[in-house]
Design a protein around this motif. Sequence first.
Motif, PDB file in Angstrom:
ATOM      1  N   THR A 602       0.834  -1.205   0.000  1.00 28.38           N
ATOM      2  CA  THR A 602       0.000   0.000   0.000  1.00 28.38           C
ATOM      3  C   THR A 602       0.862   1.246   0.000  1.00 28.38           C
ATOM      4  O   THR A 602       1.997   1.245   0.441  1.00 28.38           O
ATOM      5  N   VAL A 659       5.175  13.598   5.960  1.00 26.23           N
ATOM      6  CA  VAL A 659       5.866  12.347   5.668  1.00 26.23           C
ATOM      7  C   VAL A 659       7.287  12.637   5.210  1.00 26.23           C
ATOM      8  O   VAL A 659       8.248  12.016   5.675  1.00 26.23           O
ATOM      9  N   LYS A 727       8.010  21.781  12.716  1.00 24.81           N
ATOM     10  CA  LYS A 727       9.223  20.955  12.738  1.00 24.81           C
ATOM     11  C   LYS A 727      10.016  21.113  11.456  1.00 24.81           C
ATOM     12  O   LYS A 727      11.221  20.846  11.443  1.00 24.81           O
TER      13      LYS A 727
ATOM     14  N   ALA B   3       5.592   3.169  -0.501  1.00 19.91           N
ATOM     15  CA  ALA B   3       5.493   3.092   0.956  1.00 19.91           C
ATOM     16  C   ALA B   3       6.847   2.959   1.627  1.00 19.91           C
ATOM     17  O   ALA B   3       7.087   3.546   2.682  1.00 19.91           O
ATOM     18  N   HIS B   5       9.477   4.161   0.743  1.00 14.63           N
ATOM     19  CA  HIS B   5      10.098   5.468   0.754  1.00 14.63           C
ATOM     20  C   HIS B   5       9.484   6.367   1.829  1.00 14.63           C
ATOM     21  O   HIS B   5      10.171   7.121   2.507  1.00 14.63           O
ATOM     22  N   SER B   6       8.175   6.246   1.949  1.00 12.14           N
ATOM     23  CA  SER B   6       7.512   7.093   2.948  1.00 12.14           C
ATOM     24  C   SER B   6       7.820   6.626   4.360  1.00 12.14           C
ATOM     25  O   SER B   6       7.683   7.384   5.312  1.00 12.14           O
ATOM     26  N   ILE B   8       6.237   4.438   6.060  1.00 10.42           N
ATOM     27  CA  ILE B   8       5.084   4.099   6.898  1.00 10.42           C
ATOM     28  C   ILE B   8       4.822   2.615   6.807  1.00 10.42           C
ATOM     29  O   ILE B   8       4.500   2.096   5.739  1.00 10.42           O
ATOM     30  N   GLN B   9       5.018   1.936   7.906  1.00  7.18           N
ATOM     31  CA  GLN B   9       4.873   0.500   7.905  1.00  7.18           C
ATOM     32  C   GLN B   9       3.921   0.012   8.977  1.00  7.18           C
ATOM     33  O   GLN B   9       3.462  -1.116   8.941  1.00  7.18           O
ATOM     34  N   GLU B  10       3.670   0.820   9.913  1.00  7.62           N
ATOM     35  CA  GLU B  10       2.768   0.399  10.981  1.00  7.62           C
ATOM     36  C   GLU B  10       1.966   1.605  11.441  1.00  7.62           C
ATOM     37  O   GLU B  10       2.349   2.750  11.159  1.00  7.62           O
ATOM     38  N   PRO B  11       0.865   1.341  12.152  1.00 11.32           N
ATOM     39  CA  PRO B  11       0.005   2.464  12.547  1.00 11.32           C
ATOM     40  C   PRO B  11       0.735   3.562  13.303  1.00 11.32           C
ATOM     41  O   PRO B  11       0.434   4.733  13.122  1.00 11.32           O
ATOM     42  N   LEU B  14       2.061   6.585  11.599  1.00 12.61           N
ATOM     43  CA  LEU B  14       1.147   7.686  11.297  1.00 12.61           C
ATOM     44  C   LEU B  14       1.111   8.682  12.441  1.00 12.61           C
ATOM     45  O   LEU B  14       1.018   9.890  12.233  1.00 12.61           O
ATOM     46  N   ARG B  16       3.541   9.166  14.297  1.00 12.08           N
ATOM     47  CA  ARG B  16       4.832   9.847  14.248  1.00 12.08           C
ATOM     48  C   ARG B  16       4.758  11.098  13.378  1.00 12.08           C
ATOM     49  O   ARG B  16       5.442  12.093  13.651  1.00 12.08           O
ATOM     50  N   LEU B  17       3.952  11.014  12.338  1.00 15.01           N
ATOM     51  CA  LEU B  17       3.818  12.172  11.449  1.00 15.01           C
ATOM     52  C   LEU B  17       3.323  13.395  12.211  1.00 15.01           C
ATOM     53  O   LEU B  17       3.623  14.524  11.847  1.00 15.01           O
ATOM     54  N   SER B  18       2.564  13.132  13.237  1.00 22.82           N
ATOM     55  CA  SER B  18       1.962  14.264  13.953  1.00 22.82           C
ATOM     56  C   SER B  18       2.836  14.800  15.076  1.00 22.82           C
ATOM     57  O   SER B  18       2.408  15.661  15.833  1.00 22.82           O
ATOM     58  N   LEU B  19       4.028  14.279  15.187  1.00 17.98           N
ATOM     59  CA  LEU B  19       4.930  14.797  16.230  1.00 17.98           C
ATOM     60  C   LEU B  19       5.125  16.298  16.061  1.00 17.98           C
ATOM     61  O   LEU B  19       5.312  16.770  14.931  1.00 17.98           O
ATOM     62  N   SER B  20       5.078  16.974  17.150  1.00 21.17           N
ATOM     63  CA  SER B  20       5.187  18.427  17.225  1.00 21.17           C
ATOM     64  C   SER B  20       4.117  19.139  16.397  1.00 21.17           C
ATOM     65  O   SER B  20       4.261  20.291  16.066  1.00 21.17           O
ATOM     66  N   GLU B  21       3.083  18.421  16.088  1.00 21.08           N
ATOM     67  CA  GLU B  21       1.902  19.028  15.477  1.00 21.08           C
ATOM     68  C   GLU B  21       0.754  18.998  16.474  1.00 21.08           C
ATOM     69  O   GLU B  21       0.779  18.217  17.435  1.00 21.08           O
TER      70      GLU B  21
END
Lengths: 982, 97
Positions: A602, A659, A727, B3, B5-6, B8-11, B14, B16-21
């Motif tokens: 995916t 990302v 960030k 994927a 590259h991005s 993202i392998q586990e929930p 995701l 983690r993307l929001s860290l400091s957000e």
Amino acid sequence: MSFFGFEQNNDLENEKRRFLEGGLSGAKQEDVAVYTWGEESYDGLGDALQEGGDELNDETFGAAEDIGKDFDFSGTALPEHQRAAPHQPAQPPERGSSQQQTSQTSQRASHLEPSHSSQLDAIWGNKSPFSVLPRSNGSSRTVDQLATQSPKYTHKPSSLNLGPDLHKGVHTLEEIEKEMLAAAAAQQRRQQQQVDEHSVQQELQEMQLQEHMLHQQHQLATPGLLQSPTRAHAQRPPAAAAAAVGIQNTATPPPRMHPHSQSPRFHQQQQQHQIHLLQMQQQQQQQQRQLLELQEQRERQQRQQLLQLQEQLKLEELERQQQLRLQQQQLQEQQYIQNHLLHQRGISPALSDLHHRGMSPAMGERARRVGRQSPAIMSPQGTLDVPFAQNMQYLPQNIQMQQRLLAEMAQAEFLSTMQGPGHSERDLREARELQEMLRVEAMRKIMEAERMEEKRKRKLDKIAHMSRYNDLMTQSDKDFITRIQVSQLVTQDPYADDFYAQVYGAILRSRMGIATSEDRVLRFGSGGGVGLGLAQKVHGRRQGAMQRMEAQVERIVNNARLREKEKTSLNNLQGALGRTSGRSYKAAPRQLLQVDTSNVSTSPTTSHATAAHISKADSTKQEGEGAAREAAKMGREALATATEGLVRKDPLTHREALVKLEHLYDLVLDVEQRRRDQPPLEEVEEFEHWTVECNAIIDQIFDELMVSVPLETSHPHPFVSLITPIKGKKLLPRVARIFELQRMQVLLTLIVACFLQLDVVRQAPLLDSLEETREVKDLEVQTQAFQNSVVQSILPVIAKAQMRLVIGLFGILLDECTVHSIAMTRVSRTPGIALLTLFLSRVEVLRHNVATGSEVEELPTAEEMQRWHMMYNLLFDMIRPNLQLLFPSVRLALQANTSFVNIPNADVIDQPVWQFLATLAVHANEEQQQALVGGLREIVLENVATATKGWGNDSEERRRLRLANVNIFLHALGLDSSQITL
Amino acid sequence: MDASHSGIQEPFDLIRLSLSERVFVKLRGDRELTGVLHAYDGHMNLILSDVEETIMIVDHVDGAPEGHATVNVAKRKMEMLFVRGDGVILVSPPSRT
């Protein structure tokens, strides 16, 4: 008698036994004291309980025969019986000392105790075949010392021992009388020897001490054997008994703590405590006794003898009467004595004891020492049927009690001295004064000793309590636990796992000026290791602990590696029949979520912001959609390329940006880690390899920052999207450290070119609001981050920029502003002002360099300077109409319809503007300067006025800041706020 | 962008993307939080700053018919907050308007 303590057990067996025992024992049950074994307050005396009173068993159970003590292994009761053994006439001094011992015991316990140690009773009471054995002088004396000086170890006196009375029928009355007379005669003879004995005795005391010490040492060697009866009957039973009791007294030990099972270290410790205690007490008491003795001795020996004789005769008379129990009158007399005693006991047992005998305490003590009392003295007391519980009440259970008794003795002595006949008034007074002094001194010492004793006791108690669990764990147990603990600390990457502590430690160290570049990490060959955290002040012990841990970890790792090797080798399969179990499932429980990391089909981060797809069906559907979109996009891109020569793309979504940022952070962290692991320059090959790798990653970072993507690719530019999240902004300083200057210049150009696209610039007008909404607050935070991160990271680039670059960037910025009318209002907000200030000051520095001739290279050409002036004029003309509106406080004040002075924190938010205006003024020509001053006159005046005259209730701090702000600008014009007169 | 590259392998990637957000966190006990996510772990323990907590308090009025309870909303703000993971129902980026 111990079984009476278990009355609650109402089983049939008990019932039956009690029935059989009948009335006598039944009645006794009432008087049995309640023992409190196992409770906290339990002093351990129960262990020393003498199972006396078995003599009654004959009466109770009807056993007529003399049983003897062959099977009495309790031991503790034996020595006393023995010491009181016969042969008194043959060995007068010995018997004296033995009597001293028992009488001392009885003094502490109760004067009502039947003293079986007196000669007659001893004869009757002695049933042991061992009693005929001779005793050595030293041993009995040692007992005296022990018994008198360590009340802790005196076992409960055998108050239940009524033995002598039961055997009266054996002897005839004539025999008794004969014995008594002989004893009295012997006593009188001995009294004559007394004076000599005293001098000898004092010498002996020192010897006793040494002997005692010897015995104690002997005990150390054979602690386990001491309780055996044969030993007890040999030459050192008393010390043994005392020691045995002492051991038992030290609280109830846990099962493993039983003397036999203890480690020798523990045992020795205990013994040493005891010895120490004994020594202390010995010293104290000897001092006391000698003091009292010496002064009494001389003046009253004669009187004592007289008194004693009289007393003895009287009491012997009483004894005879009592034993015969013939006449009513005599009984009454006896009763009178009883009452008298009971009354006296109310004061104190010691005193009443002394009063009863009618002699001074010192005398009494001495008398007891030498053993001149006839058995008759003790007998009446024995026959008094006072409840036993009452006796026990006076049991000396600790040193305090004994010391108090001593104090009372001293007092009694003082009283008796007062009453002493045959002294002149002067003598009396002197004696009294002396006594008083001594008494005070003694009291003081006693109190002090008591306090010390109390303290030491508490400490000992605590140590004893804690030492209950000494040596419960073996060394291998401890190692095992340490192994578990340490294994939790070992990781593959000790530096990263201890990252924050390591970095913080490095910062601290650099701040303190300690240049240690090495990481505080323990590494092992295989790559595993332990992070040691912050460097701490290393004490000797801690250092040792660290080294120990290091060694242990090393060992654990090596062992684990060996085991692993063994497992993989085929050797361990040798001889294994059938299947060999592989991995234990306990060691690695089945995972709940099994995410296949190697083949993730995916792509959750396609342009549409969807969550990650976990289910297969969902993902395929999404994939289809994604594919369609992708195709459309690709077509469009192809078209764009065909027409314009560049790839147009949708701007990055927030999610995409996040990302990418995460990936960028990974890369940056990777580079930072690699930089820490930089190989030494000597290892050329390795260093080259490292350099190549690092550069590859840095290139990747540069690519992914999308800095070199054409400007028109999207709006906002992908890079702008990347630095929109906070960030992203915070990433820039880290990137700036690893990029070379040229890349940073590209980056700077891009920022300037896309300046109006930046979120902080676009939304800047939002800040002109006093409302505290979430958006405003977030924007403030973002602006702060932009100033601290982005501007700070491009600042060194601008500081090194040449004129050409500065002019170029300045031009780009102004172009934007001229094209878009609204742009100026945005640029003139905080971030834009900061950037403009940077450019203006850089140009000023460059101009200065031209003037002084320094920095010969790259001098701005005349043409460049001309272009600069053009652009500056352009900027000035754009700013000029709204000079006042540059100030955030003014804008805020306009919105709030108030004076800018009232805006809270105005001076802080205005400061960058004052700085900007100062740099602007430096470049301005005369006309422009006048325009500046004219435009800002009001604000300057207002600020100076409020600052100097203190209008409003501003703090000193704020006023100084306000004045400083104004001065920044005025100094640039060659003025000062002090020149302004209001 | 694929994927791998991005990354993202586990929930949790995701989150983690929001860290400091700024994130929106729904908690058990009718509570909601919004705050800036600083850290999380495998138990979904979170550290948030600048947090606003919203607590829904459902008051059942005596005598009122079924389903006619009034809902009071209580809010409070905290500088920094540690959220224990067992109370977390969902973590999401705040809706963008």
